[in-house]
Design an enzyme around this catalytic site. Structure first.
Site, PDB file in Angstrom:
ATOM      1  N   HIS A  56     -85.901  -1.583  40.138  1.00  0.00           N
ATOM      2  CA  HIS A  56     -84.668  -1.040  39.512  1.00  0.00           C
ATOM      3  C   HIS A  56     -83.329  -2.113  39.582  1.00  0.00           C
ATOM      4  O   HIS A  56     -83.421  -2.825  40.623  1.00  0.00           O
ATOM      5  CB  HIS A  56     -83.980   0.202  40.180  1.00  0.00           C
ATOM      6  CG  HIS A  56     -82.969   0.743  39.192  1.00  0.00           C
ATOM      7  ND1 HIS A  56     -81.605   0.388  39.183  1.00  0.00           N
ATOM      8  CD2 HIS A  56     -83.085   1.942  38.085  1.00  0.00           C
ATOM      9  CE1 HIS A  56     -80.819   1.213  38.166  1.00  0.00           C
ATOM     10  NE2 HIS A  56     -81.599   1.937  37.542  1.00  0.00           N
ATOM     11  N   SER A  69     -78.511   4.679  29.799  1.00  0.00           N
ATOM     12  CA  SER A  69     -77.696   5.728  29.149  1.00  0.00           C
ATOM     13  C   SER A  69     -78.378   6.481  27.936  1.00  0.00           C
ATOM     14  O   SER A  69     -77.865   6.761  26.786  1.00  0.00           O
ATOM     15  CB  SER A  69     -76.463   5.045  28.474  1.00  0.00           C
ATOM     16  OG  SER A  69     -75.685   4.650  29.371  1.00  0.00           O
ATOM     17  N   GLU A  72     -84.908  -1.266  30.993  1.00  0.00           N
ATOM     18  CA  GLU A  72     -83.505  -0.920  31.106  1.00  0.00           C
ATOM     19  C   GLU A  72     -82.426  -1.989  31.027  1.00  0.00           C
ATOM     20  O   GLU A  72     -82.293  -2.635  31.942  1.00  0.00           O
ATOM     21  CB  GLU A  72     -83.472  -0.231  32.694  1.00  0.00           C
ATOM     22  CG  GLU A  72     -84.066   1.158  32.916  1.00  0.00           C
ATOM     23  CD  GLU A  72     -83.436   1.745  33.770  1.00  0.00           C
ATOM     24  OE1 GLU A  72     -82.994   3.131  33.654  1.00  0.00           O
ATOM     25  OE2 GLU A  72     -83.116   1.391  35.232  1.00  0.00           O
ATOM     26  N   ASN A 113     -83.768   9.617  37.292  1.00  0.00           N
ATOM     27  CA  ASN A 113     -83.538   8.884  38.676  1.00  0.00           C
ATOM     28  C   ASN A 113     -82.196   9.214  39.007  1.00  0.00           C
ATOM     29  O   ASN A 113     -81.191   8.932  38.395  1.00  0.00           O
ATOM     30  CB  ASN A 113     -83.289   7.375  38.224  1.00  0.00           C
ATOM     31  CG  ASN A 113     -83.228   6.582  39.370  1.00  0.00           C
ATOM     32  OD1 ASN A 113     -83.111   6.801  40.514  1.00  0.00           O
ATOM     33  ND2 ASN A 113     -82.489   5.319  39.289  1.00  0.00           N
TER      34      ASN A 113
END
Length: 248
Positions: free
Chosen positions: A95, A213, A167, A10
């Site tokens: 997101h 991460s 996420e 992304n």
């Protein structure tokens, strides 16, 4: 069952068209892997040049957003038809940055998922909790709510085309990463939730990524977990090290 791994970068709001082409060309030899679906999700203005740059490689291209209508007076938005005609095959939906900065609700994201599927785009549907929610012990309840809300009215056959990206918001761009066991716990809970919505066979076919991460140092351990089928990678996808995520 063996699910094919999918590693998506992304790029967020980074890279001008010329910079995007240069990065794509730098990454092409580093991310070569016939056993993994590799995707570059790039800013809208970069889709056409990046599609051209990666032609003939194992890399697919995705958009970072889409709107729920096919056309009209929606200044600044991009439609699924535009994305598809530009050569992209994937689109990120939900997101946490879209949810937070642009107030996108699960009801709205459900419409985006359906629009992407209607137009034969592959949605990468994001979900994840805040640090406060994790500390309250409601992570799995919250993520289940997101998944169930975002997939309302989506058939089992269509759901199998969706990629889900877990996420944890507290791990995005912070350098903090969920431990592999924490990531596996939530990804396994997502699969259980999908089995409740549909059936176990459908749940077993849907690919679930971990994002937050993921990088060259931790990718191998995360990807070794049975319910983690890939990664949605932010900052690390803008560096040559992205090759080590695809080929840990």
């Amino acid at each position: 069952m063996a699910r094919r791994k999918i590693i998506a970068g992304n790029w967020k709001m980074n890279k001008t068209p010329s910079e995007a082409v240069a990065l794509a060309k730098e990454l092409i030899p580093l991310v070569k892997n016939d056993d993994v679906d590799v995707v570059f999700c790039v800013p809208a203005i970069d889709i056409v040049p990046v599609v051209e740059a990666v032609k003939g490689t194992n890399i697919g291209v995705g958009a970072e957003n889409l709107y729920i209508e096919d056309s009209g007076a929606y200044t600044g938005e991009i439609s699924a038809d535009m994305i598809k005609d530009a050569g992209a095959k994937y689109v990120i939906i939900g997101h946490s940055e879209r949810r937070e900065y642009f107030a996108e609700t699960d009801e709205f994201l459900n419409k985006k998922v359906k629009k992407a599927l209607e137009k034969d785009l592959i949605p990468i549907l994001c979900c994840g909790e805040t640090l406060e929610q994790r500390e309250m012990g409601v992570t799995i309840d919250f993520v289940r709510f997101q998944i169930k809300s975002d997939l309302v009215g989506v058939s089992a056959d269509d759901a199998k085309k969706v990629v889900i990206a877990y996420e944890p918001i507290w791990a995005i761009g912070t350098g903090k990463t969920a431990t592999s066991d924490q990531a596996e716990e939530v990804c396994a809970a997502i699969r259980t939730c999908l089995a409740e919505i549909y059936d176990q066979q459908t749940a077993d076919e849907i690919r679930i990524q971990y994002g937050g991460s993921m990088n060259a140092a931790n990718a191998a351990e995360l990807l070794s977990k049975p319910n983690i089928d890939g990664g949605l990678v932010g900052g690390a996808s803008l560096k040559p090290d992205f090759g080590k995520v695809v080929n840990p």
